[in-house]
Each structure stands twice: as structure tokens, then as C-alpha cells.
Design a protein around this motif. Sequence first.
Motif, PDB file in Angstrom:
ATOM      1  N   THR A   7       2.185   5.546   4.747  1.00 32.15           N
ATOM      2  CA  THR A   7       2.290   4.990   3.578  1.00 32.15           C
ATOM      3  C   THR A   7       2.139   6.189   2.451  1.00 32.15           C
ATOM      4  O   THR A   7       2.643   6.447   1.545  1.00 32.15           O
ATOM      5  N   LYS A   8       1.180   6.998   2.745  1.00 38.39           N
ATOM      6  CA  LYS A   8       0.712   8.225   2.142  1.00 38.39           C
ATOM      7  C   LYS A   8       1.769   9.014   1.903  1.00 38.39           C
ATOM      8  O   LYS A   8       2.352   9.510   1.011  1.00 38.39           O
TER       9      LYS A   8
ATOM     10  N   LEU B  69       4.742   7.673  -0.205  1.00 39.08           N
ATOM     11  CA  LEU B  69       4.466   7.813  -1.784  1.00 39.08           C
ATOM     12  C   LEU B  69       4.627   9.106  -2.165  1.00 39.08           C
ATOM     13  O   LEU B  69       5.214   9.398  -3.183  1.00 39.08           O
ATOM     14  N   ASP B  70       4.226  10.229  -1.358  1.00 40.32           N
ATOM     15  CA  ASP B  70       4.310  11.690  -1.731  1.00 40.32           C
ATOM     16  C   ASP B  70       5.869  11.950  -1.740  1.00 40.32           C
ATOM     17  O   ASP B  70       6.284  12.611  -2.505  1.00 40.32           O
TER      18      ASP B  70
ATOM     19  N   VAL C 282       5.223   5.585  -9.764  1.00 37.27           N
ATOM     20  CA  VAL C 282       4.652   5.776  -8.077  1.00 37.27           C
ATOM     21  C   VAL C 282       3.603   6.761  -8.195  1.00 37.27           C
ATOM     22  O   VAL C 282       2.721   6.858  -7.524  1.00 37.27           O
ATOM     23  N   ASN C 283       3.309   7.603  -9.411  1.00 34.68           N
ATOM     24  CA  ASN C 283       1.993   8.369  -9.493  1.00 34.68           C
ATOM     25  C   ASN C 283       0.768   7.640  -9.613  1.00 34.68           C
ATOM     26  O   ASN C 283      -0.373   7.950  -9.072  1.00 34.68           O
TER      27      ASN C 283
ATOM     28  N   LEU D 217       0.635   4.583  -8.304  1.00 33.06           N
ATOM     29  CA  LEU D 217       0.547   3.904  -6.936  1.00 33.06           C
ATOM     30  C   LEU D 217      -0.126   4.941  -6.106  1.00 33.06           C
ATOM     31  O   LEU D 217      -1.065   4.612  -5.251  1.00 33.06           O
ATOM     32  N   ARG D 218       0.206   6.218  -6.226  1.00 35.73           N
ATOM     33  CA  ARG D 218      -0.451   7.314  -5.299  1.00 35.73           C
ATOM     34  C   ARG D 218      -2.154   7.398  -5.676  1.00 35.73           C
ATOM     35  O   ARG D 218      -2.854   7.597  -4.815  1.00 35.73           O
TER      36      ARG D 218
ATOM     37  N   PHE E 141      -3.776   4.636  -4.110  1.00 35.16           N
ATOM     38  CA  PHE E 141      -3.853   4.723  -2.647  1.00 35.16           C
ATOM     39  C   PHE E 141      -5.022   5.494  -2.332  1.00 35.16           C
ATOM     40  O   PHE E 141      -5.719   5.489  -1.360  1.00 35.16           O
TER      41      PHE E 141
END
Length: 157
Positions: A18-19, A22-23, A72-73, A75-76, A79
Motif C-alpha cells: 500500500t505504501k 501511494l508513493d 493522495v498526499n 492519504l500518505r 497511512f
Amino acid sequence: MENSKEKDREKDKVAGFTKLMLDFMFYGGILLCLVLPAIVKMVTPFYEYFEKYYIQVVILYFVNGILALLLVNELRKMFRTVLKDDCFVRENVISLLRMGIYAFCIAAVSAVRLLFYITPAMLLVILVFIVAGFFSIVLSGVFDKAVTYKLENDLTI
């Protein structure tokens, strides 16, 4: 005991994947925003609207790209708290609220595109981001309550 270790390894694999995703979405999105004018120029022979409204298309997709990167950032950031095993924190409440706002902004910018040309897919995108915006804002309220309960509980111990 062995079963617990297996589950932990499986969770670590999912978290790592997942990480990584996302990255990839974040840095790939930055790259796409930078090369967007060239990409739009390459596909103009296939889409008459892209050729007719080149500047508008580039601007609208760029703005939506930036909003998607911001989403998305967030979300990061969220996370990272999951990886620390401390996800019920105020920062996540704020991130969820921002994600809702970004989703509504993406829907609004996409609606502006309807002034130039309408596609069924774009109508669906707008609907999806409106639903995502409401979902994020509602989830922000749920997280806010959870954080409040957690803090109250921490104070009583």
C-alpha cells in the motif's frame, strides 16, 4: 503463536504494498502533471475536443492533477499514522476533511469541463468525487469522535 506471526507478516506485506502504491501514485502524478501538455498534444489527433480546446484541457487536467496530488498526499500522511499503529489522531481528522474538500474541488473542476464537451464517463467521475467528498467528511466526523473518546480514555488511566 506461529499463526499470529504469520498474520503480522501478511499485514506487513499489505502495508508495504500500500505504501509503495501511494508513493508511486504521488510521484507518478507529479511526473504526469509536468508532461501533461505533451501528452495532450500527442492525443489531439484522436480527440477533436482536445485539439479545439487544447489550452482549456491542459489547464483543467493540470488543476485536477494538482488536486489529486494533494488528496493522495493526505492519504500518505494518514497511512504513516497507520504504520505507527496510532491512527486515531487529530491530524487524520484534518486530513480526512481536506480530502473531502479536494474531492469536491475535483468534481467542480470536472463540471467546468462539461462546458466544453460532455461525456458519460465525466458525469460518472463527477458523481464519484461528490460521493468521495461526502464520505471523507463523514469519516472525518467519525474519526473526530474516536479521537475525543481516545483522549478522554487516556486521561482516565
